[in-house]
Design an enzyme around this catalytic site. Structure first.
Site, PDB file in Angstrom:
ATOM      1  N   LYS A 118       1.305  -1.059   0.225  1.00 36.73           N
ATOM      2  CA  LYS A 118       0.165   0.479  -0.028  1.00 36.73           C
ATOM      3  C   LYS A 118       0.616   1.184   0.199  1.00 36.73           C
ATOM      4  O   LYS A 118       0.930   2.536  -1.006  1.00 36.73           O
ATOM      5  CB  LYS A 118      -1.052  -0.187   0.489  1.00 36.73           C
ATOM      6  N   ASP A 137      -5.712   0.661  -0.108  1.00 32.50           N
ATOM      7  CA  ASP A 137      -5.859   0.809   1.692  1.00 32.50           C
ATOM      8  C   ASP A 137      -7.838   0.415   1.644  1.00 32.50           C
ATOM      9  O   ASP A 137      -8.479  -0.231   0.550  1.00 32.50           O
ATOM     10  CB  ASP A 137      -5.792   1.846   2.051  1.00 32.50           C
TER      11      ASP A 137
END
Ligand code: SF4
Length: 208
Positions: A118, A137
């Protein structure tokens, strides 16, 4: 995505995007503020990043701070003790292995302490203007599934599914749009469906 682009225009940007814009896309500051942002409110991330960068804003300077000093500067971000260790260790690795610069590939970024996909994808998009990455996310994972774009169990699966289903021109912005939507409309609990401009296009999977 076109409707979302119109709707998020004017809404408050997520913290890391704000920091990116205010710091002229400095890769180091984007990397560190993304590390700090995990499981932390945007306002807290912004304040902690501002305090840390006022004291030290290069890998060399951050690596010279003690973990205790970093803890005090970033408190109260979530898991601030672990993050202080990662911030110092990542800064040290940047100095020792990468000449004090943030590497510009996903493969190298994920070798840094505390940096997962991420964070690495967001750094590639914001700092290196990549059009080949999608940052997933928890907001992107949740809303992509609610909309019915993907049927996945984890953010990692969602990232791979979005590479297959989302046209590439939207890859760099899907995180910004869906994080903004997730903070304002499609909230984790009690999504505001009756006010949502996507309602006619949304399958509302898992929303009762
Ligand atoms: S209609 Fe509801 S579930 Fe679908 S995107 Fe909007 S707020 Fe989220």
């Amino acid at each position: 995505m076109r409707t979302l682009a119109r709707e998020v225009d004017g809404l408050e940007l997520p913290a890391v995007e704000k920091i990116s814009a205010s710091q002229q896309e400095d890769p180091f500051q984007i990397l560190i503020s993304t590390l700090l942002s995990a499981r932390t409110q945007d306002a807290t991330t912004l304040a902690a990043s501002t305090r840390l960068f006022a004291k030290a804003n290069t890998p060399e300077a951050v690596a010279r701070l003690t973990v205790r000093q970093i803890e005090k500067l970033i408190f109260p971000v979530g898991f601030y003790r672990n993050k202080a260790v990662f911030v110092k260790e990542t800064s040290k690795v940047l100095v020792e292995k990468f000449g004090g610069k943030v590497p510009g590939t996903l493969e190298k970024l994920v070798t840094l302490p505390g940096v997962g996909r991420k964070t690495a994808n967001l750094v590639m998009i914001l700092a290196f203007k990549s059009h080949d990455n999608i940052c997933v996310d928890i907001h992107v994972h949740r809303i992509s599934n609610r909309l019915g774009w993907v049927q996945t169990r984890t953010p990692e699966e969602t990232e791979q599914a979005l590479y297959r289903t989302l046209p590439q021109r939207w890859w760099p912005v899907v995180n910004q749009y869906l994080v903004t939507w997730g903070q304002n409309v499609c909230r984790p609990v009690y999504p505001r469906c009756q006010e949502c401009r996507l309602i006619t296009m949304c399958r509302r999977v898992g929303v009762s």
